[in-house]
Scaffold this motif. Structure first.
Motif, PDB file in Angstrom:
ATOM      1  N   PHE A  29       3.978  64.139 -64.163  1.00  0.00           N
ATOM      2  CA  PHE A  29       4.476  64.628 -62.757  1.00  0.00           C
ATOM      3  C   PHE A  29       5.221  63.503 -61.969  1.00  0.00           C
ATOM      4  N   VAL A  30       4.742  62.308 -62.054  1.00  0.00           N
ATOM      5  CA  VAL A  30       5.346  60.988 -61.111  1.00  0.00           C
ATOM      6  C   VAL A  30       7.001  61.371 -61.715  1.00  0.00           C
ATOM      7  N   ALA A  31       7.229  61.421 -63.205  1.00  0.00           N
ATOM      8  CA  ALA A  31       8.679  61.523 -63.587  1.00  0.00           C
ATOM      9  C   ALA A  31       9.308  62.632 -62.789  1.00  0.00           C
ATOM     10  N   ILE A  32       8.584  63.885 -62.972  1.00  0.00           N
ATOM     11  CA  ILE A  32       9.264  65.038 -62.586  1.00  0.00           C
ATOM     12  C   ILE A  32       9.464  64.950 -61.112  1.00  0.00           C
ATOM     13  N   ASP A  33       8.502  64.360 -60.294  1.00  0.00           N
ATOM     14  CA  ASP A  33       8.660  64.349 -58.773  1.00  0.00           C
ATOM     15  C   ASP A  33      10.015  63.439 -58.576  1.00  0.00           C
ATOM     16  N   LEU A  34      10.001  62.213 -59.121  1.00  0.00           N
ATOM     17  CA  LEU A  34      11.083  61.508 -59.022  1.00  0.00           C
ATOM     18  C   LEU A  34      12.391  61.932 -59.303  1.00  0.00           C
ATOM     19  N   ALA A  35      12.491  62.618 -60.696  1.00  0.00           N
ATOM     20  CA  ALA A  35      13.968  63.283 -60.720  1.00  0.00           C
ATOM     21  C   ALA A  35      14.313  64.549 -59.956  1.00  0.00           C
ATOM     22  N   MET A  36      12.996  65.066 -59.246  1.00  0.00           N
ATOM     23  CA  MET A  36      13.373  66.219 -58.186  1.00  0.00           C
ATOM     24  C   MET A  36      13.911  65.679 -57.199  1.00  0.00           C
ATOM     25  N   ILE A  37      13.524  64.809 -56.461  1.00  0.00           N
ATOM     26  CA  ILE A  37      13.814  63.644 -55.358  1.00  0.00           C
ATOM     27  C   ILE A  37      15.411  63.216 -55.521  1.00  0.00           C
ATOM     28  N   ARG A  38      15.560  62.853 -56.611  1.00  0.00           N
ATOM     29  CA  ARG A  38      16.980  62.480 -56.997  1.00  0.00           C
ATOM     30  C   ARG A  38      17.825  63.587 -57.011  1.00  0.00           C
ATOM     31  N   GLU A  39      17.380  64.619 -57.720  1.00  0.00           N
ATOM     32  CA  GLU A  39      18.213  65.989 -57.717  1.00  0.00           C
ATOM     33  C   GLU A  39      18.724  66.405 -56.219  1.00  0.00           C
ATOM     34  N   LEU A  40      17.624  66.424 -55.299  1.00  0.00           N
ATOM     35  CA  LEU A  40      17.590  66.948 -53.887  1.00  0.00           C
ATOM     36  C   LEU A  40      18.392  66.017 -53.098  1.00  0.00           C
ATOM     37  N   GLN A  41      18.462  64.866 -53.429  1.00  0.00           N
ATOM     38  CA  GLN A  41      19.519  63.578 -53.024  1.00  0.00           C
ATOM     39  C   GLN A  41      20.943  64.117 -53.254  1.00  0.00           C
ATOM     40  N   VAL A  42      21.166  64.117 -54.483  1.00  0.00           N
ATOM     41  CA  VAL A  42      22.673  64.526 -54.988  1.00  0.00           C
ATOM     42  C   VAL A  42      23.111  65.771 -54.494  1.00  0.00           C
ATOM     43  N   LYS A  43      22.412  66.740 -55.072  1.00  0.00           N
ATOM     44  CA  LYS A  43      22.847  68.136 -54.967  1.00  0.00           C
ATOM     45  C   LYS A  43      22.496  68.676 -53.256  1.00  0.00           C
ATOM     46  N   ARG A  44      21.862  68.243 -52.788  1.00  0.00           N
ATOM     47  CA  ARG A  44      21.460  68.779 -51.081  1.00  0.00           C
ATOM     48  C   ARG A  44      21.136  70.312 -51.411  1.00  0.00           C
ATOM     49  N   ASN A  45      20.281  70.626 -52.183  1.00  0.00           N
ATOM     50  CA  ASN A  45      19.696  72.107 -52.393  1.00  0.00           C
ATOM     51  C   ASN A  45      18.413  72.240 -51.982  1.00  0.00           C
ATOM     52  N   GLU A  46      18.249  71.735 -50.736  1.00  0.00           N
ATOM     53  CA  GLU A  46      16.832  71.906 -50.397  1.00  0.00           C
ATOM     54  C   GLU A  46      16.478  73.204 -49.752  1.00  0.00           C
ATOM     55  N   TRP A  47      15.252  73.289 -49.620  1.00  0.00           N
ATOM     56  CA  TRP A  47      14.785  74.898 -49.050  1.00  0.00           C
ATOM     57  C   TRP A  47      15.881  75.731 -48.136  1.00  0.00           C
ATOM     58  N   PRO A  48      16.383  76.910 -48.301  1.00  0.00           N
ATOM     59  CA  PRO A  48      15.574  77.834 -49.153  1.00  0.00           C
ATOM     60  C   PRO A  48      16.661  77.936 -50.435  1.00  0.00           C
ATOM     61  N   GLU A  49      17.401  76.768 -50.816  1.00  0.00           N
ATOM     62  CA  GLU A  49      17.968  76.752 -52.160  1.00  0.00           C
ATOM     63  C   GLU A  49      17.055  76.576 -53.228  1.00  0.00           C
ATOM     64  N   ALA A  50      17.488  76.700 -54.510  1.00  0.00           N
ATOM     65  CA  ALA A  50      16.528  76.557 -55.625  1.00  0.00           C
ATOM     66  C   ALA A  50      15.802  75.253 -55.732  1.00  0.00           C
ATOM     67  N   GLY A  51      16.666  73.999 -55.366  1.00  0.00           N
ATOM     68  CA  GLY A  51      15.935  72.574 -55.405  1.00  0.00           C
ATOM     69  C   GLY A  51      14.562  72.907 -54.425  1.00  0.00           C
ATOM     70  N   GLY A  52      14.793  73.193 -53.300  1.00  0.00           N
ATOM     71  CA  GLY A  52      13.614  73.412 -52.207  1.00  0.00           C
ATOM     72  C   GLY A  52      12.383  74.148 -52.744  1.00  0.00           C
ATOM     73  N   VAL A  53      12.849  75.221 -53.406  1.00  0.00           N
ATOM     74  CA  VAL A  53      11.990  76.321 -53.993  1.00  0.00           C
ATOM     75  C   VAL A  53      11.080  75.559 -54.891  1.00  0.00           C
ATOM     76  N   ILE A  54      11.571  74.952 -56.008  1.00  0.00           N
ATOM     77  CA  ILE A  54      11.076  74.367 -57.179  1.00  0.00           C
ATOM     78  C   ILE A  54      10.239  73.076 -56.622  1.00  0.00           C
ATOM     79  N   GLY A  55      10.923  72.337 -55.780  1.00  0.00           N
ATOM     80  CA  GLY A  55      10.286  71.154 -55.134  1.00  0.00           C
ATOM     81  C   GLY A  55       8.836  71.300 -54.364  1.00  0.00           C
TER      82      GLY A  55
END
Length: 282
Positions: A15-41
């Motif tokens: 869970f810690v690794a997935i959370d850190l990976a998701m934060i990095r993904e959101l920082q790079v792709k800027r796909n926060e809610w309501p995009e896919a990154g925000g939904v998964i996060g």
């Protein structure tokens, strides 16, 4: 370290690794809610709060230690939620307050389950461990005291950062009450029932329906209920995966006999559950 404890620690590390990976993904792709990154996060965030509440009620550590570390866990998950919703930590205080409220609501079904006699036990654990626990119950180690005081200090530092949207109290209360009933209900069923297939079918039906109901609160920005339905499906997958891992490690919920009931009855119930766990499996 026993295999069951190792599996739980690996789940925590995942869970810690997935959370850190998701934060990095959101920082790079800027796909926060309501995009896919925000939904998964957000799906990951809410599901982890339910698991924290489960550990807070049925964990084996001291109650103060569990309470403080649950608080710190909520704050850490709030970082992922803030990135998932806004792409930064500007709303961390609001998310910390909201997730604290959600954690308190999630505690209710677990506390009720413990009050009526249900316990989270490891069916693979050896019974002689109870003797060791009795001998060391009132002993403290220097490492334990240092860890606890450090956790308390950090908790006192992060509590003032919590903020709660009081202007939308009813909507927030309704949203997270429905969310807690759905997610915690699935988690309880997964640890109670012997057949995981029944829980999977229930999740497939309940999660989309809950997403539609959550959209009626009008709290989540988006074009419709689709984002909330997908978020609930993400939570269903995460909760079921975590529950299957816990079942594989031997953890199950079972009702303990009352103190005035014959001891043989209690032992036979536990034996039946153990044989069921070995035979059926997750």
């Amino acid at each position: 370290m026993k295999s069951s404890s190792l599996i739980v620690w690996l789940l925590f590390a995942a869970f810690v690794a997935i959370d850190l990976a998701m934060i990095r993904e959101l920082q790079v792709k800027r796909n926060e809610w309501p995009e896919a990154g925000g939904v998964i996060g957000l799906g990951l965030s809410f599901s982890q709060i339910a698991l924290l509440a489960l550990w807070a009620v049925w964990g084996r550590s001291k109650i103060l230690f569990r309470a403080v570390n649950t608080l710190l866990g909520v704050w850490a998950v709030g970082c992922l939620a803030s990135f998932s919703a806004a792409g930064n930590l500007d709303d961390l205080g609001v998310w910390f307050g909201v997730l604290l409220f959600y954690c308190c609501v999630s505690l209710i079904p677990f506390v009720v389950g413990r009050v009526v006699g249900y316990e989270l036990f490891n069916q693979y654990a050896a019974s002689p461990r109870n003797v060791d626990r009795r001998l060391t119950a009132n002993q403290f180690t220097i490492w334990g005291i240092l860890s606890l005081t450090t956790a308390v200090g950090i908790a006192l530092a992060v509590i003032p950062s919590a903020d709660f949207p009081t202007g939308e109290l009813l909507e927030v209360a309704g949203f997270f009450t429905l969310l807690a009933v759905t997610v915690c209900g699935i988690l309880l069923l997964a640890l109670l029932l012997s057949r995981i297939v029944i829980v999977i079918l229930a999740t497939v039906v309940i999660c989309p329906a809950a997403g539609v109901l959550l959209s009626l609160t009008k709290l989540a920005p988006g074009d419709g209920p689709l984002e909330l339905v997908l978020m609930m499906c993400v939570q269903g997958v995460v909760i079921l995966s975590a529950a299957i891992i816990l079942r594989t490690a031997g953890y199950r919920l079972a009702r303990q006999p009352k103190s005035n009931e014959p001891r043989a009855s209690g032992s036979s119930d536990v034996s039946m559950l153990e044989s069921e766990g070995r035979g059926g499996g997750p």
